[in-house]
Design a protein around this motif. Structure first.
Motif: not given
Length: 191
Positions: A20-46
């Motif tokens: 990750i680009k050093p000046d984009r770390e906070e944006d990355f943390k928000q991205w992580v929260s979003g993709i984890i939430r989305t992946a959790g809605t898919f069948d079989g995600h553990q």
């Protein structure tokens, strides 16, 4: 993302390296929260775990790792090919300094370990406690149920063998992914 060639539909663990680009770390943390939430809605995600990599030698990027699991390879493919995941990957591109790196692993080798974290980081007593909490109820349940379903007079060594096979299968595909997910904040607290 390359697809693992497999003739079976086994549980699978995916490891992704992010730079990750050093000046984009906070944006990355928000991205992580979003993709984890989305992946959790898919069948079989553990579950998925993101952590900052111990490699802090580069000033050009900040290294992160992610480990996530699916109960079956087919469910992972459904996630990988989904419009939702593609949308999240598009949002990720401006944050990246380097291309993503993927590894896929089947089987029980990832009961506890995470990449780039030395095994000694997770204290052995924690691994022993979580394993005991998983194995003991499982063995008690099998000990109670197997005599009810097996034919009378079956030799004890056959019963023990069946119990061991059931325990290994359940631990690998159901129990340990579940236990690791539940206890992840305690197991990987200092990782």
């Amino acid at each position: 993302m390359e697809t693992l060639a497999t003739g079976t539909d086994e549980p699978i663990t995916v490891i992704v390296s992010y730079h990750i680009k050093p000046d984009r770390e906070e944006d990355f943390k928000q991205w992580v929260s979003g993709i984890i939430r989305t992946a959790g809605t898919f069948d079989g995600h553990q579950g998925g775990y993101f952590f900052r990599s111990p490699d802090r030698t580069s000033k050009q990027y900040i290294a992160y790792k992610a480990v996530f699991r699916f109960d079956h390879h087919s469910n992972l493919i459904t996630w990988e090919e989904s419009k939702e995941r593609q949308s999240w990957l598009v949002q990720l591109q401006p944050l990246l300094e380097k291309k993503l790196q993927y590894e896929k692993h089947e089987g029980m080798e990832f009961w506890f370990d995470l990449p780039d974290i030395p095994p000694k980081t997770i204290p052995r007593y924690k691994m022993a406690i979580v394993t005991l909490l998983a194995v003991y109820p499982l063995i008690l349940t099998l000990y109670t149920l197997l005599p009810l379903v097996l034919p009378a007079g079956i030799p004890k060594f056959i019963t023990i063998l069946i119990s061991c096979v059931c325990t290994c299968l359940l631990m690998t595909w159901f129990v340990m992914p579940f236990m690791t997910r539940i206890f992840s904040s305690w197991l990987f607290k200092d990782a």
